[in-house]
Write an enzyme that holds these catalytic residues in place. Structure first.
Site, PDB file in Angstrom:
ATOM      1  N   CYS A   5      -6.042   8.226  11.072  1.00 27.92           N
ATOM      2  CA  CYS A   5      -7.010   9.246  11.443  1.00 27.92           C
ATOM      3  C   CYS A   5      -8.436   8.778  11.239  1.00 27.92           C
ATOM      4  CB  CYS A   5      -6.743  10.484  10.590  1.00 27.92           C
ATOM      5  SG  CYS A   5      -6.465  10.070   8.882  1.00 27.92           S
ATOM      6  N   ARG A  53      -6.743  14.207  11.626  1.00 27.25           N
ATOM      7  CA  ARG A  53      -5.407  13.708  11.325  1.00 27.25           C
ATOM      8  C   ARG A  53      -4.569  13.446  12.568  1.00 27.25           C
ATOM      9  NH1 ARG A  53      -0.486  16.776   8.554  1.00 27.25           N
ATOM     10  NH2 ARG A  53      -1.662  18.592   9.154  1.00 27.25           N
ATOM     11  N   LEU A  54      -3.924  12.271  12.577  1.00 32.78           N
ATOM     12  CA  LEU A  54      -2.846  11.949  13.497  1.00 32.78           C
ATOM     13  C   LEU A  54      -1.611  11.752  12.642  1.00 32.78           C
ATOM     14  CD1 LEU A  54      -1.613  10.981  16.253  1.00 32.78           C
ATOM     15  CD2 LEU A  54      -2.359   8.689  15.625  1.00 32.78           C
ATOM     16  N   ASN A  80      -7.489   7.473   5.506  1.00 28.10           N
ATOM     17  CA  ASN A  80      -7.059   6.971   6.809  1.00 28.10           C
ATOM     18  C   ASN A  80      -6.220   5.730   6.565  1.00 28.10           C
ATOM     19  OD1 ASN A  80      -6.834   5.963   9.447  1.00 28.10           O
ATOM     20  ND2 ASN A  80      -8.861   5.022   9.387  1.00 28.10           N
ATOM     21  N   GLU A  82      -2.061   3.674   6.200  1.00 26.91           N
ATOM     22  CA  GLU A  82      -0.626   3.662   6.009  1.00 26.91           C
ATOM     23  C   GLU A  82      -0.317   2.784   4.796  1.00 26.91           C
ATOM     24  OE1 GLU A  82       0.282   3.573  10.811  1.00 26.91           O
ATOM     25  OE2 GLU A  82       0.523   1.757   9.617  1.00 26.91           O
ATOM     26  N   ASP A 105       2.347   9.708   2.080  1.00 32.20           N
ATOM     27  CA  ASP A 105       1.727   8.644   1.295  1.00 32.20           C
ATOM     28  C   ASP A 105       0.346   9.047   0.796  1.00 32.20           C
ATOM     29  OD1 ASP A 105       0.536   8.505   3.802  1.00 32.20           O
ATOM     30  OD2 ASP A 105       0.529   6.328   3.898  1.00 32.20           O
ATOM     31  N   SER A 380       1.845  -4.774  17.223  1.00 30.16           N
ATOM     32  CA  SER A 380       1.134  -5.774  18.015  1.00 30.16           C
ATOM     33  C   SER A 380       1.078  -7.098  17.262  1.00 30.16           C
ATOM     34  CB  SER A 380      -0.280  -5.278  18.319  1.00 30.16           C
ATOM     35  OG  SER A 380      -1.080  -6.298  18.891  1.00 30.16           O
ATOM     36  N   GLY A 381       1.086  -8.193  18.007  1.00 28.17           N
ATOM     37  CA  GLY A 381       1.071  -9.525  17.406  1.00 28.17           C
ATOM     38  C   GLY A 381      -0.294 -10.042  17.026  1.00 28.17           C
TER      39      GLY A 381
END
Length: 618
Positions: A5, A53-54, A80, A82, A105, A380-381
């Protein structure tokens, strides 16, 4: 709940911020795209915190800002990011007597701070930017993840501090003016589209550097690094190193697949994206989650106009299909057309708050818009090239020996495009040289290393700290412009730390770019994919794109109100626009992809930035 977010905050010792709800709301609203699911604010006398927030995991819980108490002390977080080691942290905190009311979290992170204070950052495995307010001590703690995947900007004021995920959030506060001084302009015109770490371009705006934290209270601000690369001898043999890389990457991908919303991978048919896709597909199969969805991007008629070069040796399309069929994924190929690619340059600059990587940004912007229609999280790489040594500047002697940033070897080229009065004021070549040598001073040296190994260590450090942030900024802003969360497993700090000290001879196994990574993936990928020559993110080769950006620059220069006219050497730009084809622009002036048409595209973004942000050059 994993919360991806936008955050914002304002501390002011002289104002009653309870009367500034409208200002905080304006700051938060600028990041609505980052968090389309919900918003929240927390306001007391001298503190105002905001959040968009997402929701990715456990969306019913974890509204922010979140407040928890420990004894008489009250702590409030806006976050914001993870955390990929949430279960381990939660278990450790429960063993210390803490009880949790959610599965998110956010609560784990806030509790970790309540238990360990600023030292909590050393326990986190994830990508994050957060602020925590300690009401009793009247103190704010800000922190950003080790690699800088999640953004965080701030501004120190005479009586307080402002912060936000994006620059636009700060500019929404009347205290911050859209002013750019000579140093900021030098960043745009000569370092750009890269940016010096810590530099916010706008006057008074700074970036909290990766791996840093900030404590702010009545005595002022104190900033420190809680993490940095450390150089030491690599003790393991090659086979052990190969196994360690494979195990670290597999563990990282498994952790980053956790979500209660659709997850996909971005698949280019190259080594990095194919590896992540193969690991993700295996996990989906083992867990009974069905077929993995994959996405690729290409351009209308690119098959007709593609031209191989040392920077882009082959097209991706056939390799994408090869991998999608091999892994049995549900594949989506997104085709972009030239008019929209050129027409979206201003929107991409606004998403980034600064001129960016021209159509390399715009194509990702449009790509993410399409992915969001079917997924909320993507892997994504990004950044494998910086970590394992995939770029031309790890191999070409002229780039290795260049006494400047190797992705922009000839900064003097830009002098031709710009107004002589501007270059005289900025002293651009001196500015670039100072930024380059500052970066070299930071390199953690390894005593006893020979001169070539020491230089390769410098190239890796420059790539990780000066080039990689440009791509991470691009990935974050273009994806979050549509509320799409893109995760980057190769940025796991455990991988970065480990590979940093692996000798170049191992990284360069078989004298191939990313040779170590290739060997670590043996058996996971088909041999032709495993040893395919590296090709960067695809760009359009359609000549109509060059014509479209030329025409737009011509319109800008014909507009009397355009401030771009005062920055560029108008005669030279008009002369360049009359050149036939792409002959004079064959060598990239930035990175691998920004060559001829991207000069004009970048100027279009500079013009849009000056206009939209009402930039005042001071």
């Amino acid at each position: 709940m994993i919360v991806v977010c936008g955050i914002a905050g304002w501390i002011d010792w002289e104002r009653n911020l309870a009367e500034e709800q409208h200002t905080l709301s304006a700051m938060v609203k600028t990041m609505e795209a980052r968090g389309p699911d919900a918003s929240g604010t927390y306001i007391r006398n001298h503190v105002a915190l905001g959040h968009r927030r997402l929701s990715v995991v456990d969306p019913e819980n974890g509204a922010q800002p979140m407040t928890r108490k420990r004894g008489k002390r009250t702590f409030t977080i806006t976050y914001n990011g993870e955390l990929y080691n949430t279960p381990e942290l939660r278990q450790e905190l429960e063993a210390r007597g803490y009880l949790f009311t959610t599965n998110c979290d956010t609560e784990v992170l806030l509790t970790a701070y309540m238990e360990w204070g600023p030292a909590c950052t050393e326990k986190l495995n994830g990508i994050f930017a957060f602020g925590i307010w300690d009401e009793e001590n009247q103190e704010l703690f800000l922190a950003r993840d080790r690699i800088g995947v999640k953004p965080l900007f701030y501004s120190l004021r005479p009586s307080g501090l402002l912060f936000g995920s994006e620059i636009k959030a700060l500019l929404a506060n009347p205290l911050i003016k859209p002013e750019v001084d000579a140093e900021g302009l030098a960043e745009i015109l000569f370092i750009g589209p890269a940016r010096t770490p810590g530099h916010g371009v706008f006057k008074g705006i700074r970036e909290l550097k990766p791996g840093h934290c900030l404590v702010y209270n009545h005595t002022g601000a104190k900033i420190r690094a809680y993490w940095s690369l450390q150089s030491h001898d690599h003790e393991e043999d090659f086979d052990s190193t190969v196994r360690a890389v494979r195990e670290l990457l597999a563990d990282t991908v498994k952790r980053q697949l956790v979500a209660d919303v659709p997850v996909c991978t971005l698949l280019s048919g190259g080594l990095d994206s194919s590896a992540l896709t193969a690991l993700a597909a295996d996990h989906y199969k083992a867990a009974g989650l069905g077929r993995l969805h994959t996405y690729s991007v290409d351009y209308l008629d690119n098959d007709k106009y593609f031209k191989a070069s040392s920077f882009q040796p082959n097209a991706d399309a056939p390799w994408v299909l090869r991998m999608a069929e091999e892994l049995g994924t549900v594949h989506h190929n997104i085709l972009l057309d030239t008019p929209e690619l050129a027409g979206s340059l201003p929107q991409a600059a606004i998403a980034r708050d600064l001129p960016g990587m021209a159509d390399v940004d715009t194509s990702l912007y449009l790509f993410c818009r399409e992915i969001k229609k079917g997924a909320t999280v993507a892997l994504s790489g990004e950044c494998a090239d910086e970590v394992f040594g995939g770029y031309p500047w790890f191999r070409r002697e002229d780039m290795i020996s260049a006494d400047t940033f190797p992705w922009s070897m000839k900064p003097e080229i830009r002098l031709e495009w710009l107004s002589p009065s501007v270059t005289a004021n900025l002293k651009p070549l001196q500015y670039v040289a100072e930024r380059y040598h500052e970066a070299l001073q930071e390199v953690p040296r390894l005593p006893g290393e020979d001169s070539y190994a020491a230089r390769m260590r410098e190239i890796f450090y420059l790539s990780l700290t000066r080039w990689m942030p440009t791509l991470l900024d691009r990935k974050d802003r273009m994806s979050m412009a549509f509320g799409l969360e893109v995760r980057v497993p190769f940025c796991d700090h455990r991988i970065v730390e480990y590979v940093w000290n692996v000798p170049w001879e191992m990284k360069n196994y078989k004298d191939r770019e990313k040779g170590l990574l290739r060997q670590a993936l043996a058996g996971l990928l088909p041999e032709d994919i495993l040893w395919r020559k590296k090709s960067p993110y695809p760009k359009t080769h359609n000549p109509s794109y060059l014509q479209a950006v030329r025409n737009r620059v011509r319109e800008i220069l014909d507009t009397p109100s355009s401030n771009l006219r005062y920055l560029v050497n108008e005669q030279k730009i008009r002369q360049m626009m009359e050149e036939e084809g792409d002959v004079v622009f064959n060598t990239p002036w930035f990175g691998q992809l920004m060559a001829g048409p991207q000069i004009f595209a970048y100027l279009i973004q500079v013009d849009a930035w000056l206009r939209e942000y009402k930039v005042n050059l001071v």
